[in-house]
Design a protein around this motif. Structure first.
Motif, PDB file in Angstrom:
ATOM      1  N   SER A   1      -0.648  -4.189  -2.721  1.00  0.00           N
ATOM      2  CA  SER A   1      -1.451  -2.975  -2.928  1.00  0.00           C
ATOM      3  C   SER A   1      -0.607  -1.865  -3.546  1.00  0.00           C
ATOM      4  CB  SER A   1      -2.030  -2.509  -1.588  1.00  0.00           C
ATOM      5  OG  SER A   1      -2.897  -3.494  -1.049  1.00  0.00           O
TER       6      SER A   1
ATOM      7  N   LEU B   1      -8.745  -3.467  -1.189  1.00  0.00           N
ATOM      8  CA  LEU B   1      -9.298  -3.551  -2.546  1.00  0.00           C
ATOM      9  C   LEU B   1     -10.001  -2.253  -2.927  1.00  0.00           C
ATOM     10  CD1 LEU B   1     -10.737  -7.187  -2.586  1.00  0.00           C
ATOM     11  CD2 LEU B   1      -8.729  -6.321  -3.815  1.00  0.00           C
ATOM     12  N   ILE B   2     -10.747  -1.670  -1.968  1.00  0.00           N
ATOM     13  CA  ILE B   2     -11.448  -0.407  -2.240  1.00  0.00           C
ATOM     14  C   ILE B   2     -10.445   0.713  -2.496  1.00  0.00           C
ATOM     15  CG2 ILE B   2     -12.945   1.362  -1.245  1.00  0.00           C
ATOM     16  CD1 ILE B   2     -14.387  -0.890   0.265  1.00  0.00           C
TER      17      ILE B   2
ATOM     18  N   SER C   1      -8.648   0.213  -5.837  1.00  0.00           N
ATOM     19  CA  SER C   1      -9.562   0.442  -6.961  1.00  0.00           C
ATOM     20  C   SER C   1      -9.819   1.931  -7.167  1.00  0.00           C
ATOM     21  CB  SER C   1     -10.886  -0.294  -6.719  1.00  0.00           C
ATOM     22  OG  SER C   1     -10.677  -1.691  -6.609  1.00  0.00           O
TER      23      SER C   1
ATOM     24  N   ARG D   1      -6.690   3.639  -8.592  1.00  0.00           N
ATOM     25  CA  ARG D   1      -6.468   3.314 -10.004  1.00  0.00           C
ATOM     26  C   ARG D   1      -7.493   4.017 -10.900  1.00  0.00           C
ATOM     27  NH1 ARG D   1      -3.124  -1.115 -11.177  1.00  0.00           N
ATOM     28  NH2 ARG D   1      -4.322  -1.570 -13.060  1.00  0.00           N
ATOM     29  N   ILE D   2      -8.730   4.149 -10.423  1.00  0.00           N
ATOM     30  CA  ILE D   2      -9.751   4.857 -11.197  1.00  0.00           C
ATOM     31  C   ILE D   2      -9.384   6.334 -11.334  1.00  0.00           C
ATOM     32  CG2 ILE D   2     -12.146   5.664 -11.156  1.00  0.00           C
ATOM     33  CD1 ILE D   2     -12.878   2.953  -9.892  1.00  0.00           C
TER      34      ILE D   2
END
Length: 230
Positions: A41, A87-88, A91, A94-95
């Motif tokens: 991560s 994962l959330i 994500s 990174r966004i």
């Protein structure tokens, strides 16, 4: 074991809990899995996660830390929810990083902006109050950089992540000493300008013979004057 059957002297329960011995082998496997998951991560979130964290990166780390605690020790909790949370978090991080790279206004909203705390040897008490930076905290930072007085500073920035960036003055001018007032022996060994004083609040310089030299500072309104160091 029922709650009313718990005793402080039950050392076996205190040390080992109410789980079968095989669960301790499972803990090793769970820890190894969580460790690898965190490493992956952090790698996906970029190199900054190994440096000083921004606000969003700190939120991401806290979220991951909150997600991994219970599944390691609770035998009735699976590991899949931790994977989903990771994962959330990755994500979203990174966004945010991608949008911040393309849009500076969004970056200021998400990450905050820098603040100039010292400019040409003068501090900004209002900005320091807004950012909850005391004068002693500011002076301690300058001392750690080898600065003896404000005249040696061209700029001091408080960066968005909370770190300080110092730009020294090429040609130092007289300024307010950043040395502690109780360190009288060291202060006495430093050179001062006989006819110049500096405001103890903002560093504003004034001639001792000027009409307002002993009155309120015309920059910040304080009446605390000290010898200007060189």
């Amino acid at each position: 074991m029922k709650s009313y059957e718990s005793y402080i002297t039950d050392w076996a329960r205190v040390l080992f809990g109410n789980v079968p011995p095989s669960f301790y082998i499972e803990i090793v496997l769970r820890c190894a899995f969580i460790y690898i998951l965190l490493m992956v991560s952090m790698r996906l979130m970029g190199k900054r996660m190994a440096a000083q964290l921004s606000r969003n990166e700190m939120v991401a780390m806290v979220s991951l830390a909150a997600a991994i605690g219970v599944p390691i020790l609770a035998p009735d909790r699976g590991l899949l929810p931790v994977v989903i949370i990771a994962l959330i978090v990755v994500s979203v991080q990174r966004i945010i990083a991608s949008i911040s790279f393309k849009n500076q206004n969004f970056e200021r909203i998400a990450e905050d902006d820098f603040t100039v705390l010292i400019e040409d040897g003068l501090t900004f008490p209002d900005r320091m109050r807004k950012n909850r930076i005391s004068q002693e905290r500011l002076f301690a930072q300058l001392r750690s950089e080898g600065i003896l007085h404000l005249g040696q500073v061209r700029r001091l920035y408080l960066e968005a992540p909370g770190s300080f960036t110092l730009i020294r003055e090429d040609k130092p001018r007289p300024g307010l000493a950043v040395l502690p007032l109780y360190d009288k022996d060291f202060r006495a060994r430093k050179k001062t300008v006989p006819d110049l004083v500096a405001c103890g609040t903002c560093g504003n310089r004034s001639n001792k013979t000027a009409p307002g030299a002993k009155g309120p500072c015309d920059r910040c309104g304080a009446s605390d004057w000290h010898d200007a160091f060189v």
